[in-house]
Design a protein around this motif. Structure first.
Motif, PDB file in Angstrom:
ATOM      1  N   ILE A 111      25.343  26.562  14.300  1.00  0.00           N
ATOM      2  CA  ILE A 111      24.119  26.907  13.415  1.00  0.00           C
ATOM      3  C   ILE A 111      22.952  26.785  14.466  1.00  0.00           C
ATOM      4  CG2 ILE A 111      24.967  26.300  11.266  1.00  0.00           C
ATOM      5  CD1 ILE A 111      23.268  23.840  11.490  1.00  0.00           C
ATOM      6  N   GLY A 112      23.191  26.371  15.730  1.00  0.00           N
ATOM      7  CA  GLY A 112      22.045  25.702  16.612  1.00  0.00           C
ATOM      8  C   GLY A 112      22.130  26.575  17.799  1.00  0.00           C
ATOM      9  N   ARG A 113      23.444  26.904  18.410  1.00  0.00           N
ATOM     10  CA  ARG A 113      23.420  27.444  19.577  1.00  0.00           C
ATOM     11  C   ARG A 113      24.180  28.593  19.697  1.00  0.00           C
ATOM     12  NH1 ARG A 113      26.540  23.014  22.962  1.00  0.00           N
ATOM     13  NH2 ARG A 113      25.480  24.261  24.528  1.00  0.00           N
ATOM     14  N   SER A 114      24.955  29.045  18.652  1.00  0.00           N
ATOM     15  CA  SER A 114      25.701  30.394  18.567  1.00  0.00           C
ATOM     16  C   SER A 114      24.985  31.618  18.351  1.00  0.00           C
ATOM     17  CB  SER A 114      26.975  30.320  17.772  1.00  0.00           C
ATOM     18  OG  SER A 114      26.715  30.576  16.424  1.00  0.00           O
ATOM     19  N   ASP A 115      25.359  32.992  18.370  1.00  0.00           N
ATOM     20  CA  ASP A 115      24.739  34.051  17.972  1.00  0.00           C
ATOM     21  C   ASP A 115      24.413  33.974  16.498  1.00  0.00           C
ATOM     22  OD1 ASP A 115      27.378  34.398  17.081  1.00  0.00           O
ATOM     23  OD2 ASP A 115      27.735  36.037  18.240  1.00  0.00           O
ATOM     24  N   GLU A 116      24.928  33.043  15.593  1.00  0.00           N
ATOM     25  CA  GLU A 116      24.526  33.090  14.190  1.00  0.00           C
ATOM     26  C   GLU A 116      23.070  32.441  14.089  1.00  0.00           C
ATOM     27  OE1 GLU A 116      27.294  31.267  11.671  1.00  0.00           O
ATOM     28  OE2 GLU A 116      28.797  32.616  11.999  1.00  0.00           O
ATOM     29  N   ARG A 117      22.418  31.472  15.271  1.00  0.00           N
ATOM     30  CA  ARG A 117      21.492  30.412  14.857  1.00  0.00           C
ATOM     31  C   ARG A 117      20.417  31.139  14.312  1.00  0.00           C
ATOM     32  NH1 ARG A 117      19.273  29.024  20.995  1.00  0.00           N
ATOM     33  NH2 ARG A 117      19.611  31.167  21.777  1.00  0.00           N
ATOM     34  N   PHE A 118      19.883  32.492  14.694  1.00  0.00           N
ATOM     35  CA  PHE A 118      18.650  33.173  14.211  1.00  0.00           C
ATOM     36  C   PHE A 118      19.044  34.284  13.146  1.00  0.00           C
ATOM     37  CE2 PHE A 118      17.198  31.972  18.626  1.00  0.00           C
ATOM     38  CZ  PHE A 118      16.836  30.798  18.249  1.00  0.00           C
ATOM     39  N   LEU A 119      20.227  34.400  12.853  1.00  0.00           N
ATOM     40  CA  LEU A 119      20.789  35.270  11.749  1.00  0.00           C
ATOM     41  C   LEU A 119      20.005  35.168  10.450  1.00  0.00           C
ATOM     42  CD1 LEU A 119      22.414  37.728  12.119  1.00  0.00           C
ATOM     43  CD2 LEU A 119      24.364  36.449  11.025  1.00  0.00           C
ATOM     44  N   PRO A 120      19.777  33.913  10.025  1.00  0.00           N
ATOM     45  CA  PRO A 120      19.038  34.134   8.678  1.00  0.00           C
ATOM     46  C   PRO A 120      17.691  34.475   8.613  1.00  0.00           C
ATOM     47  CG  PRO A 120      20.081  31.948   8.941  1.00  0.00           C
ATOM     48  CD  PRO A 120      20.416  32.718  10.170  1.00  0.00           C
ATOM     49  N   GLY A 121      16.781  34.268   9.701  1.00  0.00           N
ATOM     50  CA  GLY A 121      15.403  34.736   9.867  1.00  0.00           C
ATOM     51  C   GLY A 121      15.649  36.300  10.019  1.00  0.00           C
ATOM     52  N   ILE A 122      16.484  37.000  10.791  1.00  0.00           N
ATOM     53  CA  ILE A 122      16.430  38.129  11.069  1.00  0.00           C
ATOM     54  C   ILE A 122      16.993  38.942   9.595  1.00  0.00           C
ATOM     55  CG2 ILE A 122      17.800  40.000  12.309  1.00  0.00           C
ATOM     56  CD1 ILE A 122      18.291  38.177  14.486  1.00  0.00           C
ATOM     57  N   GLU A 123      17.902  38.491   8.950  1.00  0.00           N
ATOM     58  CA  GLU A 123      18.251  39.263   7.810  1.00  0.00           C
ATOM     59  C   GLU A 123      17.286  38.953   6.668  1.00  0.00           C
ATOM     60  OE1 GLU A 123      22.293  39.661   6.737  1.00  0.00           O
ATOM     61  OE2 GLU A 123      23.029  39.710   8.821  1.00  0.00           O
TER      62      GLU A 123
END
Length: 326
Positions: free
Chosen positions: A246-258
């Motif tokens: 949740i802090g270093r992968s390509d998912e980390r900013f997905l919540p904000g993007i979506e």
């Protein structure tokens, strides 16, 4: 004098029997001392413990269904290293008005964890949608989904990707956007776990990081503190794997993007002294959620739902009663 000595011996014998019974009870699982206190907190909050098997995980959750007919259903999702108990102070202030469901996320608390399982934002958001569908949803009742910290990022993705399951959303000190640099965030980027606990000193450091208000800081007496430290030490590898996701992968900013695709009425609540998820995150989420009510509280840190439960409850009430439905 002999009577006093006899009373002393009786008391000593009783204490010895009680100690032996406690030892026998704790021997199979010393963490029971912590769970016993959680049960006390759950009782004070007016909640009942239950469990459900959803797909491949067993969930444990607390709930209160004593609400008027048609009352909204409030589902609360905890954060990293957290558990359902973090929400109890807020739940206590909402009970009787709404249906309440407070789960331990899979992998955390009393819910099931699978070796090698994916417990990042995306996987957990899909699981939360299934929990709402299978356990929490009731026909004719709006679903209000609240998330704290990591749970906020999960809630944002659940709302964006499963809009039919969520009618209103609240993010509390939520992860998932690139907030201003702080010591916590920089440590995560370096591959560290600033929340790691392996002794009494690191336990106190953990508490000092997440809480700002001294009056709200929990006191964990011995031997519960030792059992808690032992569990956190055993969980160190799991915690690091989730933090990396949740802090270093390509998912980390997905919540904000979506979050930009979310149309449901929303609430953004932060504490000004949060040194985990910097308050700049509130503005970043607000830019993607123009419909959101914004609340910035003073004199509290990352644990807004524990440090300021009444103000948090007031904000949730406003989200439900004042925000126009989509």
């Amino acid at each position: 004098m002999s009577k006093r000595r006899a009373l002393f011996k009786t008391a000593a014998l009783g204490a010895a029997v009680l100690l032996c019974a406690l030892t026998v009870w704790l021997w199979p699982d010393p963490y029971r001392a912590v769970l016993a206190d959680y049960a006390r907190q759950r009782w004070l909050a007016g909640l009942t413990r239950s469990a459900a098997k959803i797909d491949d995980h067993r969930w444990v959750y607390a709930y209160n269904d004593e609400a008027p007919a048609g009352a909204p259903t409030v589902v609360m999702i905890h954060g990293f290293t957290g558990s359902k108990e973090n929400w109890y102070p807020l739940a206590q202030r909402l009970r009787g008005r709404y249906r309440l469901f407070v789960p331990d996320l899979p992998g955390w608390g009393e819910s099931e964890r699978k070796a090698g399982g994916d417990y990042g934002f995306l996987a957990q958001s899909a699981r939360v949608a299934r929990f709402i569908e299978q356990v929490a949803r009731k026909p004719g009742s709006e679903v209000v989904l609240l998330g704290h910290s990591m749970g906020g990022g999960i809630v944002a993705l659940t709302t964006a990707r499963h809009p039919r399951e969520v009618d209103r959303m609240g993010l509390f000190d939520a992860a998932g956007v690139r907030f201003n640099d702080n010591a916590f965030g920089l440590a995560v980027l370096r591959g560290k776990n600033p929340f790691a606990v392996d002794d009494a000193a690191s336990l106190q450091r953990y508490i000092d990081i997440v809480f700002y208000d001294e009056a709200a800081k929990p006191i964990i007496p011995w031997p519960a503190s030792r059992f808690y430290i032992d569990k956190r030490r055993r969980d160190a590898g799991f915690e690091q794997s989730v933090l990396d996701k949740i802090g270093r992968s390509d998912e980390r900013f997905l919540p904000g993007i979506e979050a930009a695709g979310i149309r449901q009425p929303s609430l953004l609540l932060w504490c000004a002294q949060d040194v985990v998820i910097d308050p700049s995150a509130l503005d970043l989420y607000a830019a993607r959620l123009p419909q959101a009510q914004r609340v910035l509280l003073r004199g509290c840190g990352h644990m807004s739902i524990v440090e300021r439960p009444q103000q948090a409850a007031d904000a949730v009430n406003r989200l439900i009663t004042e925000a126009r439905p989509r």
